[in-house]
Design a protein around this motif. Sequence first.
Motif, short mmCIF file in Angstrom:
data_model
loop_
_atom_site.label_atom_id
_atom_site.label_comp_id
_atom_site.label_asym_id
_atom_site.label_seq_id
_atom_site.Cartn_x
_atom_site.Cartn_y
_atom_site.Cartn_z
N LYS A 1 -35.45 -31.31 -9.90
CA LYS A 1 -35.77 -30.17 -10.89
C LYS A 1 -35.03 -28.91 -10.31
O LYS A 1 -34.06 -28.37 -10.70
CB LYS A 1 -36.97 -29.69 -11.39
CG LYS A 1 -37.09 -28.81 -12.65
CD LYS A 1 -38.47 -28.57 -13.10
CE LYS A 1 -38.42 -27.55 -14.22
NZ LYS A 1 -38.34 -26.13 -13.85
N THR A 2 -35.36 -28.59 -9.01
CA THR A 2 -34.81 -27.28 -8.41
C THR A 2 -33.24 -27.56 -8.28
O THR A 2 -32.45 -26.50 -8.47
CB THR A 2 -35.38 -27.17 -7.02
OG1 THR A 2 -36.97 -27.05 -7.38
CG2 THR A 2 -34.92 -25.89 -6.47
N ALA B 1 -33.70 -22.05 -20.56
CA ALA B 1 -32.80 -22.80 -21.30
C ALA B 1 -33.06 -24.11 -20.89
O ALA B 1 -32.68 -25.00 -21.89
CB ALA B 1 -31.24 -22.33 -20.59
N PHE B 2 -33.31 -24.35 -19.76
CA PHE B 2 -33.65 -26.18 -19.80
C PHE B 2 -34.79 -26.59 -20.66
O PHE B 2 -34.93 -27.91 -20.80
CB PHE B 2 -33.78 -26.25 -18.20
CG PHE B 2 -32.68 -26.74 -17.42
CD1 PHE B 2 -31.64 -26.02 -17.47
CD2 PHE B 2 -32.73 -27.72 -16.55
CE1 PHE B 2 -30.51 -26.19 -16.71
CE2 PHE B 2 -31.54 -28.01 -15.82
CZ PHE B 2 -30.42 -27.26 -15.97
N THR C 1 -36.33 -30.85 -26.56
CA THR C 1 -36.23 -31.24 -27.91
C THR C 1 -34.88 -31.91 -28.10
O THR C 1 -34.32 -31.77 -29.37
CB THR C 1 -36.43 -30.14 -28.91
OG1 THR C 1 -35.83 -28.89 -28.24
CG2 THR C 1 -37.92 -29.76 -28.79
N SER C 2 -33.80 -32.33 -27.11
CA SER C 2 -32.75 -32.86 -27.34
C SER C 2 -32.65 -34.31 -27.29
O SER C 2 -33.66 -34.88 -26.76
CB SER C 2 -31.85 -32.07 -26.35
OG SER C 2 -32.10 -32.60 -24.90
N ASP C 3 -31.46 -34.91 -27.52
CA ASP C 3 -31.38 -36.25 -27.56
C ASP C 3 -31.39 -36.67 -26.22
O ASP C 3 -31.66 -38.08 -25.77
CB ASP C 3 -30.06 -36.88 -28.17
CG ASP C 3 -30.08 -36.53 -29.40
OD1 ASP C 3 -30.98 -36.49 -30.17
OD2 ASP C 3 -28.86 -36.34 -30.14
N ARG D 1 -40.45 -37.12 -22.91
CA ARG D 1 -41.24 -36.05 -21.81
C ARG D 1 -41.67 -34.94 -22.34
O ARG D 1 -41.24 -34.25 -23.04
CB ARG D 1 -40.27 -36.01 -20.59
CG ARG D 1 -39.78 -37.26 -20.06
CD ARG D 1 -40.76 -38.21 -19.57
NE ARG D 1 -40.29 -39.45 -18.57
CZ ARG D 1 -40.89 -40.36 -18.17
NH1 ARG D 1 -41.99 -40.51 -18.45
NH2 ARG D 1 -40.34 -41.30 -17.43
N SER D 2 -42.82 -34.20 -21.81
CA SER D 2 -43.31 -33.10 -22.20
C SER D 2 -43.00 -32.20 -21.22
O SER D 2 -43.03 -30.95 -21.48
CB SER D 2 -44.79 -33.21 -22.13
OG SER D 2 -45.50 -33.60 -20.95
N ARG D 3 -42.42 -32.45 -20.07
CA ARG D 3 -41.97 -31.55 -18.75
C ARG D 3 -40.49 -31.89 -18.41
O ARG D 3 -40.13 -32.97 -18.42
CB ARG D 3 -43.02 -31.66 -17.55
CG ARG D 3 -44.25 -31.64 -17.89
CD ARG D 3 -45.02 -31.63 -16.68
NE ARG D 3 -44.86 -33.07 -15.91
CZ ARG D 3 -45.46 -33.16 -14.68
NH1 ARG D 3 -45.88 -32.35 -13.97
NH2 ARG D 3 -45.09 -34.38 -14.18
N VAL D 4 -39.71 -30.77 -18.29
CA VAL D 4 -38.36 -30.70 -17.75
C VAL D 4 -38.26 -31.49 -16.25
O VAL D 4 -37.35 -32.15 -16.38
CB VAL D 4 -37.94 -29.20 -17.80
CG1 VAL D 4 -36.41 -29.59 -17.08
CG2 VAL D 4 -37.73 -28.73 -19.07
N MET D 5 -39.31 -31.37 -15.46
CA MET D 5 -39.49 -32.16 -14.41
C MET D 5 -39.13 -33.43 -14.57
O MET D 5 -38.61 -34.11 -13.87
CB MET D 5 -40.71 -31.62 -13.47
CG MET D 5 -40.88 -32.27 -12.40
SD MET D 5 -42.51 -32.12 -11.53
CE MET D 5 -42.78 -30.31 -11.47
#
Length: 276
Positions: free
Chosen positions: A103-104, A237-238, A243-245, A251-255
């Motif tokens: 992610k970082t 922003a991430f 909520t995108s395709d 997933r519930s986390r961007v990580m």
Amino acid sequence: MSGINKTKFKKLIADELSVIKGSCALLLSGGVDSLTCAFALMELGIDFKCYTFYIDSTPSEDTKHARIACKLFGWELVEIDIPTKYLEEDFKELSSEWRCAKKTQFECMYAFIYLIDEIEEDYIVSGICADTLYGTSKKANIHFKNDKPSFDEYRIKAFSGNPEGVLNLLYLCDAYGKYLVTPFFTDNMLSFMLTLSHADLNKPKQKHLPVSSYKNFQKVKHRRNQNLQLCSGISIAFESLLTSDINKNNRSRVMDICRDYASSEPITNKKEIHHG
């Protein structure tokens, strides 16, 4: 902080910057690390142009501080407005082209795929990896600041990998024929910093070593460390990726999305990069 340490520190910075031929670009946030590089370039008489960015036409704290510094010292500043409407495509590019895995790395590299197109100079100077050496992260402050052996182990381990996504940035610059100069990401700087404790580096104020080494810091307001991705709004922003395709696994986390799209060939060794 002793005068010997200040002299050694400034020499290590100057030695890395001495490779620059002609003028260079400076990635400027207005924080201590990029200002350290700026003041060192000034002392060496190396011409430079500053570059900063913001997201969706909204200047960040970094932008505001970069503007203040450039006005104060008479530096030229190029501001780059990064649109998030292409975020999904950019996210995929960060994995497939620039080999991001964590992610970082995704968040820190996002801005640079736009910046690199705007930078005219062959040499690019960045203060990246300084935060790892000073131990300014939440993790370092909670677990390591009061125990030097643990603090040293933390820094050594970080530098054996890809701290702050620096290898991805080196890889990107090399692909564009640019030479990234990273005064804080060197074996010599690591060895020197290992002689100093967390308190040596961050008392009486955070990043006391550079602040007390360059007189020009007396002219600017001291600014505590802020992560690039948080200060710039990239992390927010991430969140839209959830909520995108692109969030194919709900997933519930961007990580976790980053893990889903992690490069199949992550960069793990500086030797993979030409300028490394």
